[in-house]
Write a protein that holds these residues in place. Structure first.
Motif, PDB file in Angstrom:
ATOM      1  N   VAL A 220      -0.758  14.767  -4.746  1.00 33.49           N
ATOM      2  CA  VAL A 220      -1.212  14.380  -3.170  1.00 33.49           C
ATOM      3  C   VAL A 220      -0.491  12.677  -1.560  1.00 33.49           C
ATOM      4  CG1 VAL A 220      -3.025  13.662  -1.760  1.00 33.49           C
ATOM      5  CG2 VAL A 220      -3.361  14.894  -4.153  1.00 33.49           C
TER       6      VAL A 220
ATOM      7  N   TRP B  50      -3.648  14.448   8.033  1.00 41.59           N
ATOM      8  CA  TRP B  50      -3.573  13.614   7.214  1.00 41.59           C
ATOM      9  C   TRP B  50      -2.243  12.465   7.727  1.00 41.59           C
ATOM     10  CZ3 TRP B  50      -5.766  11.909   3.651  1.00 41.59           C
ATOM     11  CH2 TRP B  50      -5.696  11.058   2.324  1.00 41.59           C
ATOM     12  N   THR B  51      -1.294  13.227   8.585  1.00 42.17           N
ATOM     13  CA  THR B  51      -0.533  12.125   8.648  1.00 42.17           C
ATOM     14  C   THR B  51      -0.504  11.815  10.646  1.00 42.17           C
ATOM     15  OG1 THR B  51       1.107  14.235   9.766  1.00 42.17           O
ATOM     16  CG2 THR B  51       0.972  13.194   7.054  1.00 42.17           C
TER      17      THR B  51
ATOM     18  N   LEU C 104      -3.557   5.418   6.306  1.00 42.40           N
ATOM     19  CA  LEU C 104      -5.051   5.747   7.344  1.00 42.40           C
ATOM     20  C   LEU C 104      -5.876   4.818   7.599  1.00 42.40           C
ATOM     21  CD1 LEU C 104      -6.650   7.781   7.767  1.00 42.40           C
ATOM     22  CD2 LEU C 104      -6.496   8.315   5.204  1.00 42.40           C
TER      23      LEU C 104
ATOM     24  N   ARG D  86       0.649   9.488  -0.086  1.00 41.94           N
ATOM     25  CA  ARG D  86      -0.039   9.143   0.503  1.00 41.94           C
ATOM     26  C   ARG D  86      -0.611   9.144   2.447  1.00 41.94           C
ATOM     27  NH1 ARG D  86       2.731   5.897  -2.877  1.00 41.94           N
ATOM     28  NH2 ARG D  86       4.501   5.814  -2.174  1.00 41.94           N
ATOM     29  N   PRO D  87      -0.764   8.909   2.996  1.00 40.57           N
ATOM     30  CA  PRO D  87      -1.154   9.157   4.424  1.00 40.57           C
ATOM     31  C   PRO D  87      -0.346   8.243   5.281  1.00 40.57           C
ATOM     32  CG  PRO D  87      -3.464   8.248   3.658  1.00 40.57           C
ATOM     33  CD  PRO D  87      -2.815   8.174   1.986  1.00 40.57           C
TER      34      PRO D  87
ATOM     35  N   PRO E  69      -4.095  20.393   8.066  1.00 43.76           N
ATOM     36  CA  PRO E  69      -4.487  19.200   7.037  1.00 43.76           C
ATOM     37  C   PRO E  69      -3.172  18.178   6.958  1.00 43.76           C
ATOM     38  CG  PRO E  69      -5.163  21.257   6.224  1.00 43.76           C
ATOM     39  CD  PRO E  69      -4.432  21.673   7.845  1.00 43.76           C
ATOM     40  N   LEU E  70      -2.015  19.213   7.069  1.00 36.08           N
ATOM     41  CA  LEU E  70      -1.140  17.722   7.105  1.00 36.08           C
ATOM     42  C   LEU E  70      -1.209  17.453   8.373  1.00 36.08           C
ATOM     43  CD1 LEU E  70       1.731  16.982   5.768  1.00 36.08           C
ATOM     44  CD2 LEU E  70       2.849  18.664   7.282  1.00 36.08           C
TER      45      LEU E  70
END
Length: 284
Positions: free
Chosen positions: A215, A38-39, A274, A217-218, A34-35
């Motif tokens: 959460v 997301w990044t 993102l 930011r991406p 997931p990380l």
């Protein structure tokens, strides 16, 4: 370089050699997926890390410390075939967490452990700024807090291990610090930290990511390995304290150069955010 032999002992009964199984690596990848999604991290110049022999990887600790670094270790294993031995903060070395860290190569962050690993030809990563660099305050984005931190340079000189600066950026831009650990707002948290026997300087800040949520930011994460620095010029110095300070300053300069390189890469990267990455997937 002196040899440590197979009888070297690490603290906390940590294994002297580590080889995560295929299933453990798959589990780690699942946890990090997931990380990573997301990044969308980018890695530069990892071939600067020697494929064998002792090496000390010296990085900058970013906000909260342990968010971005876990993505770096699998990348080095994949590209350079090396399990990086991390020097973990003492507060993390508690039963349960400690056992998991040991399985993936991390040990308690002591000079004895660092030197033993280097003398066995391991790749060791260290963040000289420690907890204080990770527990940031307002206005300290990507600031190195290395004042008085020369232990890593001493270890490199003693072991004859090259130092590779490792720069990382991204997470400091994924959060805003609403109130840092020294603010009046967080005085109850500071009192709890003190009651737990932890330095109140390490009181975590109140963060805001996506909107008012925690959460992040991406923001894309970026990593770069600098040119190896040979400690040989300082090996025969009469004043080891001065030699360690001089080497530390050279490494700091090298790391700051890598940070500037990453800032430049980020400025030219349309996929930093993102939305930019999603636009890049469109066929038109």
């Amino acid at each position: 370089m002196s040899g440590a032999g197979s009888d070297a002992v690490l603290s906390d009964n940590a294994p002297i050699t580590v080889s995560p199984s295929r299933w453990e690596l798959l589990a780690l990848e699942a946890v990090l997926a997931p990380l990573r999604a997301w990044t969308s991290p980018k890695f530069f110049n990892l071939d600067n890390i020697p494929a064998q022999g002792p090496v000390l990887l010296v990085g900058n600790h970013n906000l909260m410390g342990g968010i971005d670094a876990p993505l770096l270790m699998p990348a080095i294993l994949a590209e350079r075939g090396r399990v990086v031995r991390g020097l973990a903060e003492h507060v993390l070395m508690v039963p349960g967490v400690r056992d998991i860290l040991h399985r993936f190569g991390a040990v308690r962050g002591t000079r004895g452990n660092c030197l033993a690993l280097l003398e066995r030809g391991e790749a060791v990563v260290v963040f000289p700024g420690g907890g204080r660099e990770a527990i940031r305050r307002k206005g300290e984005k990507y600031v190195l807090k290395w004042e008085g931190r020369t232990g890593f340079a001493r270890m490199a000189i003693q072991a004859g291990a090259p130092i590779v600066p490792i720069a990382m950026i991204g997470i400091d831009d994924a959060y805003d610090i609403v109130a840092d650990g020294q603010s009046t707002l967080l005085s109850p948290v500071r009192g709890l930290v003190r009651a737990l026997g932890i330095n109140p300087e390490l009181t975590p800040p109140l963060l805001r990511g996506v909107g008012p949520t925690p959460v992040p930011r991406p923001e894309r994460f970026y990593f770069s390995a600098g040119t190896p620095i040979d400690p040989a010029p300082w090996r025969d110095a009469q004043d080891l304290d001065a030699a360690a300070e001089a080497l530390r300053d050279v490494v700091r300069k090298g790391l700051e150069e890598e940070l500037r390189f990453l800032f430049d890469q980020r400025e030219r990267d349309t996929g930093r955010t993102l939305s930019g990455r999603l636009r890049g997937l469109l066929p038109f």
